[in-house]
Design a protein around this motif. Sequence first.
Motif, PDB file in Angstrom:
ATOM      1  N   SER A   4      57.667   7.236 -12.738  1.00  0.00           N
ATOM      2  CA  SER A   4      57.380   8.428 -11.948  1.00  0.00           C
ATOM      3  C   SER A   4      56.736   9.485 -12.825  1.00  0.00           C
ATOM      4  O   SER A   4      57.131   9.689 -13.977  1.00  0.00           O
ATOM      5  CB  SER A   4      58.679   8.986 -11.344  1.00  0.00           C
ATOM      6  OG  SER A   4      58.450  10.217 -10.680  1.00  0.00           O
ATOM      7  N   LEU A   5      55.704  10.137 -12.265  1.00  0.00           N
ATOM      8  CA  LEU A   5      55.047  11.261 -12.925  1.00  0.00           C
ATOM      9  C   LEU A   5      54.866  12.366 -11.898  1.00  0.00           C
ATOM     10  O   LEU A   5      54.254  12.155 -10.849  1.00  0.00           O
ATOM     11  CB  LEU A   5      53.698  10.840 -13.506  1.00  0.00           C
ATOM     12  CG  LEU A   5      52.914  11.930 -14.251  1.00  0.00           C
ATOM     13  CD1 LEU A   5      53.642  12.349 -15.527  1.00  0.00           C
ATOM     14  CD2 LEU A   5      51.506  11.449 -14.597  1.00  0.00           C
ATOM     15  N   ARG A   6      55.421  13.530 -12.212  1.00  0.00           N
ATOM     16  CA  ARG A   6      55.331  14.665 -11.279  1.00  0.00           C
ATOM     17  C   ARG A   6      54.640  15.820 -11.989  1.00  0.00           C
ATOM     18  O   ARG A   6      55.005  16.187 -13.110  1.00  0.00           O
ATOM     19  CB  ARG A   6      56.726  15.101 -10.821  1.00  0.00           C
ATOM     20  CG  ARG A   6      56.717  16.267  -9.840  1.00  0.00           C
ATOM     21  CD  ARG A   6      58.124  16.642  -9.445  1.00  0.00           C
ATOM     22  NE  ARG A   6      58.789  15.546  -8.738  1.00  0.00           N
ATOM     23  CZ  ARG A   6      60.071  15.567  -8.383  1.00  0.00           C
ATOM     24  NH1 ARG A   6      60.826  16.609  -8.719  1.00  0.00           N
ATOM     25  NH2 ARG A   6      60.599  14.549  -7.738  1.00  0.00           N
ATOM     26  N   ILE A   7      53.617  16.375 -11.338  1.00  0.00           N
ATOM     27  CA  ILE A   7      52.820  17.456 -11.918  1.00  0.00           C
ATOM     28  C   ILE A   7      52.790  18.629 -10.950  1.00  0.00           C
ATOM     29  O   ILE A   7      52.565  18.448  -9.745  1.00  0.00           O
ATOM     30  CB  ILE A   7      51.370  16.986 -12.193  1.00  0.00           C
ATOM     31  CG1 ILE A   7      51.359  15.748 -13.089  1.00  0.00           C
ATOM     32  CG2 ILE A   7      50.558  18.106 -12.826  1.00  0.00           C
ATOM     33  CD1 ILE A   7      49.974  15.119 -13.213  1.00  0.00           C
ATOM     34  N   ARG A   8      53.000  19.825 -11.483  1.00  0.00           N
ATOM     35  CA  ARG A   8      52.878  21.046 -10.678  1.00  0.00           C
ATOM     36  C   ARG A   8      51.992  22.053 -11.411  1.00  0.00           C
ATOM     37  O   ARG A   8      52.232  22.372 -12.565  1.00  0.00           O
ATOM     38  CB  ARG A   8      54.254  21.689 -10.421  1.00  0.00           C
ATOM     39  CG  ARG A   8      55.118  20.955  -9.416  1.00  0.00           C
ATOM     40  CD  ARG A   8      56.388  21.732  -9.127  1.00  0.00           C
ATOM     41  NE  ARG A   8      57.239  21.058  -8.161  1.00  0.00           N
ATOM     42  CZ  ARG A   8      57.121  21.161  -6.842  1.00  0.00           C
ATOM     43  NH1 ARG A   8      56.161  21.933  -6.339  1.00  0.00           N
ATOM     44  NH2 ARG A   8      57.938  20.522  -6.035  1.00  0.00           N
ATOM     45  N   ASN A   9      50.964  22.503 -10.701  1.00  0.00           N
ATOM     46  CA  ASN A   9      50.109  23.604 -11.162  1.00  0.00           C
ATOM     47  C   ASN A   9      49.424  23.311 -12.497  1.00  0.00           C
ATOM     48  O   ASN A   9      49.366  24.151 -13.391  1.00  0.00           O
ATOM     49  CB  ASN A   9      50.914  24.910 -11.272  1.00  0.00           C
ATOM     50  CG  ASN A   9      51.475  25.348  -9.939  1.00  0.00           C
ATOM     51  OD1 ASN A   9      50.830  25.205  -8.906  1.00  0.00           O
ATOM     52  ND2 ASN A   9      52.689  25.878  -9.955  1.00  0.00           N
ATOM     53  N   VAL A  13      45.474  20.413  -9.881  1.00  0.00           N
ATOM     54  CA  VAL A  13      46.611  19.816  -9.175  1.00  0.00           C
ATOM     55  C   VAL A  13      47.645  20.888  -8.863  1.00  0.00           C
ATOM     56  O   VAL A  13      48.161  21.550  -9.766  1.00  0.00           O
ATOM     57  CB  VAL A  13      47.259  18.697 -10.016  1.00  0.00           C
ATOM     58  CG1 VAL A  13      48.555  18.230  -9.365  1.00  0.00           C
ATOM     59  CG2 VAL A  13      46.301  17.529 -10.161  1.00  0.00           C
ATOM     60  N   GLU A  14      47.921  21.059  -7.572  1.00  0.00           N
ATOM     61  CA  GLU A  14      48.985  21.969  -7.164  1.00  0.00           C
ATOM     62  C   GLU A  14      50.327  21.247  -7.192  1.00  0.00           C
ATOM     63  O   GLU A  14      51.315  21.757  -7.735  1.00  0.00           O
ATOM     64  CB  GLU A  14      48.711  22.501  -5.756  1.00  0.00           C
ATOM     65  CG  GLU A  14      49.750  23.518  -5.291  1.00  0.00           C
ATOM     66  CD  GLU A  14      49.411  24.070  -3.918  1.00  0.00           C
ATOM     67  OE1 GLU A  14      49.637  25.274  -3.698  1.00  0.00           O
ATOM     68  OE2 GLU A  14      48.917  23.296  -3.063  1.00  0.00           O
ATOM     69  N   HIS A  15      50.360  20.071  -6.612  1.00  0.00           N
ATOM     70  CA  HIS A  15      51.573  19.249  -6.663  1.00  0.00           C
ATOM     71  C   HIS A  15      51.166  17.785  -6.547  1.00  0.00           C
ATOM     72  O   HIS A  15      50.413  17.401  -5.652  1.00  0.00           O
ATOM     73  CB  HIS A  15      52.537  19.615  -5.522  1.00  0.00           C
ATOM     74  CG  HIS A  15      53.726  18.700  -5.460  1.00  0.00           C
ATOM     75  ND1 HIS A  15      54.710  18.713  -6.410  1.00  0.00           N
ATOM     76  CD2 HIS A  15      54.061  17.713  -4.580  1.00  0.00           C
ATOM     77  CE1 HIS A  15      55.616  17.791  -6.116  1.00  0.00           C
ATOM     78  NE2 HIS A  15      55.248  17.180  -5.012  1.00  0.00           N
ATOM     79  N   LEU A  16      51.670  16.978  -7.472  1.00  0.00           N
ATOM     80  CA  LEU A  16      51.376  15.551  -7.463  1.00  0.00           C
ATOM     81  C   LEU A  16      52.616  14.790  -7.888  1.00  0.00           C
ATOM     82  O   LEU A  16      53.240  15.115  -8.905  1.00  0.00           O
ATOM     83  CB  LEU A  16      50.226  15.233  -8.430  1.00  0.00           C
ATOM     84  CG  LEU A  16      49.946  13.743  -8.694  1.00  0.00           C
ATOM     85  CD1 LEU A  16      49.463  13.057  -7.431  1.00  0.00           C
ATOM     86  CD2 LEU A  16      48.928  13.575  -9.819  1.00  0.00           C
ATOM     87  N   ILE A  37      43.295  14.792 -15.553  1.00  0.00           N
ATOM     88  CA  ILE A  37      44.546  15.541 -15.378  1.00  0.00           C
ATOM     89  C   ILE A  37      45.746  14.647 -15.679  1.00  0.00           C
ATOM     90  O   ILE A  37      46.743  15.085 -16.256  1.00  0.00           O
ATOM     91  CB  ILE A  37      44.628  16.127 -13.957  1.00  0.00           C
ATOM     92  CG1 ILE A  37      43.543  17.213 -13.791  1.00  0.00           C
ATOM     93  CG2 ILE A  37      46.006  16.714 -13.681  1.00  0.00           C
ATOM     94  CD1 ILE A  37      43.416  17.750 -12.390  1.00  0.00           C
ATOM     95  N   ILE A  38      45.667  13.381 -15.257  1.00  0.00           N
ATOM     96  CA  ILE A  38      46.745  12.439 -15.565  1.00  0.00           C
ATOM     97  C   ILE A  38      46.915  12.341 -17.076  1.00  0.00           C
ATOM     98  O   ILE A  38      48.029  12.381 -17.612  1.00  0.00           O
ATOM     99  CB  ILE A  38      46.432  11.045 -14.981  1.00  0.00           C
ATOM    100  CG1 ILE A  38      46.281  11.124 -13.454  1.00  0.00           C
ATOM    101  CG2 ILE A  38      47.509  10.049 -15.384  1.00  0.00           C
ATOM    102  CD1 ILE A  38      47.550  11.495 -12.732  1.00  0.00           C
ATOM    103  N   LEU A  39      45.792  12.234 -17.761  1.00  0.00           N
ATOM    104  CA  LEU A  39      45.816  12.144 -19.216  1.00  0.00           C
ATOM    105  C   LEU A  39      46.396  13.426 -19.816  1.00  0.00           C
ATOM    106  O   LEU A  39      47.216  13.386 -20.737  1.00  0.00           O
ATOM    107  CB  LEU A  39      44.407  11.904 -19.742  1.00  0.00           C
ATOM    108  CG  LEU A  39      44.265  11.569 -21.222  1.00  0.00           C
ATOM    109  CD1 LEU A  39      44.836  10.203 -21.513  1.00  0.00           C
ATOM    110  CD2 LEU A  39      42.801  11.629 -21.634  1.00  0.00           C
TER     111      LEU A  39
END
Length: 553
Positions: A4-9, A13-16, A37-39
């Motif tokens: 799992s990878l969770r990204i905010r701001n 990306v606002e929320h992923l 962005i993933i990187l």
Amino acid sequence: MLTSLRIRNLALVEHLEWHPAAGYTAITGETGAGKSIILGALKLLLGDRADKTLMRSGADTCTVEAVFSLRNGDTAALNRDLEEQGIDACEDGQLLLKRSFTAAGTNRQFINGSAATLATLKRLGDDLVDLHGPHDHQSLFSTARQLSILDRFAAVDPSKYEALFHKASDLRGERDELATSERAVAQEIDLLQFQKREIDDAALDAAEAAADEQRYTAFANSKRILETGAAILDALAEAEGSILARHTDLHRHLRDLERLDSSIVDLSSRHSTLVEELEDIAQTLQKRLDSLDLDPEQIQALEDRVNLLQTLRRKYGPTIEDVIAFGQTVTARLEKITGRDAELARLDAELAATTSEMLEAGAIISAVRKKAAGPLGKKVTSQLRDLGFKQSSFEIVITPSAEPRSTGLETVEFLFAPNPGEPAKPLRTIASSGEISRVMLAVKSALAGQDAVPLLVFDEVDANVGGEIAHAVGEKMRSLGEKHQVLTITHLPQVAARAASHFVVSKHVESGRTLSRLTEVTQSERIAEIARMLGGQSDSARQHAEALLEGRR
């Protein structure tokens, strides 16, 4: 594996929230859509510097979280390491990493919910993720990295050699320090002897020192009592014109006054009572002063002792215990220096024994490295031929060092000859990024079985290649995915088509704001994405895309 990878701001990306699969996953998308962005998120979790310019415009906080699922053996070893650092252990084989930073500059990181240092996060991340960007292949130019690669392939355990190397270095430094110039030694001996004599002559005992200072305080108080009491007695009765002497004259005048005025007949009586009280005060004070038996010589000796204790504390303290400990250190150092020849002989013998043991351990490592160099070179050469270097050669040259190093008794250099008839040259002399990228991929493929890092991330490592080479790169990625979780950001349809799962990054505008999204594509959507990468949505492009995907199966 990364589950799992969770990204905010972060950036666009606002929320992923992403749940990558095992094996080989491709990430594609239009240029500028936000694939990096993933990187970037993974780099933050690996301990890269958090730059507030990465934060989404208008946001106050950026957060990246990841969950790694570990094997039982890995979990046990990791938990021991985490618990030693005061970090909560993994539960149910789940490792949780979190990194957040704010627009105000606050930067925090957590492991399993426990606050952690950035260094700890980076060290842990290095064991979890091996990341290769467009310029990361240049790390192969480093001979230290090349030696590390050979050791990984050969399963070398350098811990014993390294411990002996550092022990020998410490002994050598200790010996060199002892073998300084005669003048410096003589000056130090003079100083140490003075310090030792000063402390020894004081015959220090912490308990006695405390008792002496308490006695001195009591004597000092008694001395003040004597001085003040004597002044009072003097004023009352002993000095010329003392209070009691003056009261004698006063009493006579009062008697005369009474004879003249009968109405004040009791004044003389009252005055007599006052005089009796003053006389009692003088007698009581005299008895107290007489009871204080102070020897001036004893007081002076005690004062001298207390002054000495204060001087020693000021120079070697701050406590008497510290002064005693300093004296012990001085004695040990003095014995070491004055017995310098014997100590030098001891150090020489220990250094010789340690060096001999180190060289034996180094020779074992050297033999393992030499034995592994040929097979690794052949394995990389084979991988390179799959990647289009049909007549290339890859060699590993081991050269004995003039002096032992912390890494062993030799240096390692990777040599590569991409074209037949040309001599093999060090990798650092290769100018083509496309060539060195494929060399790096060949090395990773050759190490796939020995590489313990579970997640491999490639960011456009397939740059500057195409055609059949692109097919070969895609096949190598697929093969790596059999032993590792592999994430690849790519622009090549041949590379993306070989992936077990495929995600597309795209940009959308909502409420006047640009957002990046990550979407898994399958079946017809995946055919459309591969066709786009091939150059369009024509029937021929779609047929070509279908053929590439069919080849995957």
